[in-house]
Each structure stands twice: as C-alpha cells, then as structure tokens.
Enzyme design. Structure first.
Site, short mmCIF file in Angstrom:
data_model
loop_
_atom_site.label_atom_id
_atom_site.label_comp_id
_atom_site.label_asym_id
_atom_site.label_seq_id
_atom_site.Cartn_x
_atom_site.Cartn_y
_atom_site.Cartn_z
N TYR A 103 0.79 -1.23 0.00
CA TYR A 103 0.00 0.00 0.00
C TYR A 103 0.83 1.28 0.00
CZ TYR A 103 -3.63 -3.34 1.16
OH TYR A 103 -4.48 -4.41 1.13
N HIS A 105 -8.86 1.60 -5.56
CA HIS A 105 -8.02 0.67 -4.80
C HIS A 105 -6.57 1.07 -5.00
CE1 HIS A 105 -11.40 -1.87 -3.90
NE2 HIS A 105 -11.77 -1.73 -5.17
#
Length: 144
Positions: free
Chosen positions: A24, A101
């Site tokens: 991430y 996302h």
C-alpha cells in the site's frame, strides 16, 4: 450539481503508511485526504472525507450524502468483496461513484478479484497508489 465530493475509506485504511507498506506504500490516510482536497480546490470544489472500520457507519454517511454530494469516491477496503449492503447503499444518493483501490486487486489473491461495487460504479481505478484518488476526484468533477 456542485455539492461536496464525498471521499470514503473503509476498514483498515486508517492504517495506511504502516500496514503492509510493500503493498500500500508509505503514504498515510492524511496524505490521501490532502491530495483529494488539493485536487478539488483547484476546481473550486470541496471534499468531505471519512473513514470507518464499521460498515454501518459508512452506509450512514452514504445516506447523508443524498441531495448533498455531487459524487462519491470510495475505497471500500475488504467490504469491496463482501458487502451487498454497501453496494445497495451506493445507489441511494443517485450520484456518480468512483471505486478506488491503492493496489492492483486483480494481481492479488483470487478473492479480491470480485467487487460488489464495480457494477454500479461510473469508474474503477486500481493499482495507481494514492494517485488514484486524485484521478477519481478529477473524474467526478468532469461528470458534474
């Protein structure tokens, strides 16, 4: 419509920057919000940003957006793959929805390949890191 852009982040996104940075990245949720606010402000628009680990709270914010928001940017986190209730709520405000996302969910585990949100979204952005949020805000501004 020129209402605010609602930016919603689901479960575990409050841990951005510390949770699996190899997946991430090192940017935080505060960085995401700052990017969205800066992008919107460049077009004279505002953002309302919220994050919750609780599905019901996210649904309540979506309900509140009806008649107030001009669009929704949402990273539902794990709810993407599990929540029919979230999908059903997202059509209530009757505004464009962009699903975001940070990672490329299609290059990850099989269970992440299905989204309940994608079929009702005006667009889906995946795998572009937090930059995807800025692109989503830009797209919503173009749509409204």
């Amino acid at each position: 419509m020129t209402g605010y852009i609602l930016v919603l982040n689901g479960p575990n996104l409050n841990m951005l920057g510390t949770r699996q940075p190899e997946v991430y990245g090192h940017e935080t949720l505060a960085d995401v919000v700052a990017l969205c606010e800066k992008t919107a402000a460049a077009h004279g628009r505002t953002v309302r940003a919220e994050q919750s680990n609780h599905e019901g709270q996210i649904i309540d914010w979506i309900h509140e957006a009806r008649g107030q928001a001009s669009g929704i940017v949402i990273n539902p986190g794990g709810l993407t793959h599990t929540s029919v209730a979230l999908r059903d709520a997202l059509v209530i405000p009757e505004v464009p929805v962009i699903e975001v996302h940070i990672s490329n969910v299609h290059a990850r585990e099989e269970f992440r390949h299905h989204s309940f949100v994608s079929p009702i979204a005006s667009g889906v952005i995946a795998g572009l890191g937090i930059a995807g949020y800025g692109y989503a805000v830009e797209r919503l501004i173009a749509l409204s």
